[in-house]
Design a protein around this motif. Structure first.
Motif, mmCIF file in Angstrom:
data_model
loop_
_atom_site.group_PDB
_atom_site.id
_atom_site.type_symbol
_atom_site.label_atom_id
_atom_site.label_comp_id
_atom_site.label_asym_id
_atom_site.label_seq_id
_atom_site.Cartn_x
_atom_site.Cartn_y
_atom_site.Cartn_z
ATOM 1 N N UNK A 86 -0.935 37.540 -16.783
ATOM 2 C CA UNK A 86 -0.949 36.773 -15.538
ATOM 3 C C UNK A 86 0.401 36.090 -15.434
ATOM 4 N N UNK A 87 1.186 36.465 -14.441
ATOM 5 C CA UNK A 87 2.557 35.961 -14.327
ATOM 6 C C UNK A 87 2.610 34.462 -14.089
ATOM 7 N N UNK A 88 1.545 33.893 -13.561
ATOM 8 C CA UNK A 88 1.542 32.445 -13.364
ATOM 9 C C UNK A 88 1.620 31.710 -14.707
ATOM 10 N N UNK A 89 1.151 32.353 -15.766
ATOM 11 C CA UNK A 89 1.254 31.794 -17.112
ATOM 12 C C UNK A 89 2.406 32.413 -17.901
ATOM 13 N N UNK A 90 2.574 33.744 -17.798
ATOM 14 C CA UNK A 90 3.491 34.466 -18.675
ATOM 15 C C UNK A 90 4.942 34.426 -18.195
ATOM 16 N N UNK A 104 0.528 23.467 -15.855
ATOM 17 C CA UNK A 104 -0.103 23.896 -17.096
ATOM 18 C C UNK A 104 -1.038 25.069 -16.901
ATOM 19 N N UNK A 105 -0.659 25.974 -16.000
ATOM 20 C CA UNK A 105 -1.534 27.125 -15.762
ATOM 21 C C UNK A 105 -1.605 27.977 -17.027
ATOM 22 N N UNK A 106 -2.815 28.409 -17.356
ATOM 23 C CA UNK A 106 -3.055 29.153 -18.578
ATOM 24 C C UNK A 106 -3.650 28.294 -19.678
ATOM 25 N N UNK A 107 -3.748 26.981 -19.440
ATOM 26 C CA UNK A 107 -4.353 26.077 -20.408
ATOM 27 C C UNK A 107 -5.874 26.178 -20.315
ATOM 28 N N UNK A 108 -6.550 25.404 -21.142
ATOM 29 C CA UNK A 108 -8.016 25.409 -21.127
ATOM 30 C C UNK A 108 -8.566 24.912 -19.796
#
Length: 376
Positions: free
Chosen positions: A234-238, A248-252
């Motif tokens: 997911x490019x929003x995180x990677x 903090x996209x991709x966090x819990x």
């Protein structure tokens, strides 16, 4: 033994010569996709060949004779369900080549509008499915209408928003808009339990149209289609852009939704759970929305410097890429697209074999593609 061998050969020849053509629709509809299917005696697909190109759009050549403002309008229309995301990707690659730093408010508002666009696109696909014999359209489209109203309030458009410009947004949101956006989020949340019940009870989707992670990667599938098969991308995180890293996209709290089964049910379930995360992103952005301008002041005529640049974004249907080559003029010398729908459609030859004819439409509907987005 010889007679049995001859009979087997005749059966193979007959099956190879008899091809069931599904489609295409008329080009004046939303694109034309033809499937050439070879079936066995039990109507199970043995081979599937997607036939595309009926729309003859020539978008990449049209970009070469449009300035960057006009190119944004064309990009907006290529995948009409991801219109705002398309605008962002093209604007980003030009902004990076110009070395522009966006005002914080522009970055955060782009995230809000991009996630609302993602919610609207997801609800359209969910609303188009018949889950457990119950049309989800009543629930999906009612919630989607609330989202489209706030998008229209900002941009004036319900489908082709044209809200972005090189350097930020064309205009700030009107007074009272954040509260209206919160109301739209609440309206969608109120319909999520019913949609979740319908998805949970859709046993006909389980085990149908299984896509492996290796096949998804090999054919360039992305978005919820690939993540449902275990592709953790997911490019929003990677490769975060805009305000996704600050959020903090991709966090819990804002997780990347995925699965491993790779069947039609998993793709629909991922789409639904991804929708809930997008609502959380919108609310968090609205809570921390910074003040200030929403655009960088630029000359009326924008010239990208000589060179090449690339930008990609996580669009509602998957990864969208933009490769720009400029010779310093007001129009792109070359502007090539990597479209999510093309990658998702390319898995059909490996996904459909072994599927019964009655399930073909269901599997196709869970690939979340826009046919016009394939024909460049």
């Amino acid at each position: 033994h010889q007679r049995e061998l001859q009979a087997a050969v005749r059966r193979r020849v007959l099956r190879a010569d008899v091809v069931l053509d599904l489609g295409p629709q008329h080009p004046t509809t939303h694109g034309g996709l033809q499937l050439a299917l070879v079936l066995d005696d039990d109507d199970v697909v043995e081979r599937a060949d997607p036939v595309v190109g009926f729309q003859h759009r020539g978008a990449e050549k049209l970009f070469e004779v449009r300035d960057y403002r006009q190119a944004l309008a064309l990009a907006n229309r290529h995948d009409w369900l991801s219109a705002f995301g398309n605008e962002i990707g093209l604007a980003l690659v030009v902004e990076r080549m110009l070395g522009l730093e966006l005002p914080p408010r522009a970055s955060w508002l782009r995230v809000v509008l991009a996630e609302l666009n993602r919610v609207a696109a997801s609800l359209l696909f969910l609303g188009g499915l018949r889950l457990d014999g119950d049309p989800a359209a009543v629930h999906g489209h009612r919630a989607r209408e609330a989202v489209l109203r706030v998008m229209e309030e900002h941009s004036g458009g319900r489908v082709h928003f044209m809200a972005n410009a090189v350097g930020g947004l064309r205009q700030d949101v009107p007074a009272g808009w954040p509260q209206h956006a919160r109301q739209a989020v609440a309206a969608v949340r109120s319909d999520l339990p019913r949609l979740a019940d319908l998805v949970e009870g859709a046993d006909a989707l389980r085990g149908v149209g299984v896509l492996s992670a290796d096949a998804a990667l090999a054919h360039g599938a992305s978005g919820p289609v690939a993540r449902a098969s275990g592709v953790d991308l997911d490019l929003r995180r990677d490769d975060p852009y805009l305000a996704y890293a600050a959020l903090g996209f991709g966090s819990a709290e804002l997780p990347v939704v995925g699965a491993t089964a790779g069947d039609s049910w998993s793709r629909v379930d991922c789409l639904l759970r991804q929708l809930a995360v997008s609502l959380d992103v919108v609310e968090r952005c609205l809570d921390d929305l910074p003040p200030g301008p929403v655009s960088v002041r630029l000359p009326k005529t924008v010239r990208a410097p000589e060179g090449a640049g690339y930008a990609w974004t996580e669009n509602p249907l998957g990864v969208q890429g933009w490769y720009l080559v400029s010779r310093g003029g007001t129009t792109p010398w070359r502007l090539a697209m990597r479209t999510a729908s093309a990658g998702n459609a390319s898995v059909l030859p490996v996904l459909l074999p072994g599927t019964h004819l009655r399930d073909v439409a269901t599997v196709l509907g869970t690939l979340f593609l826009v046919v016009g987005d394939i024909d460049k």
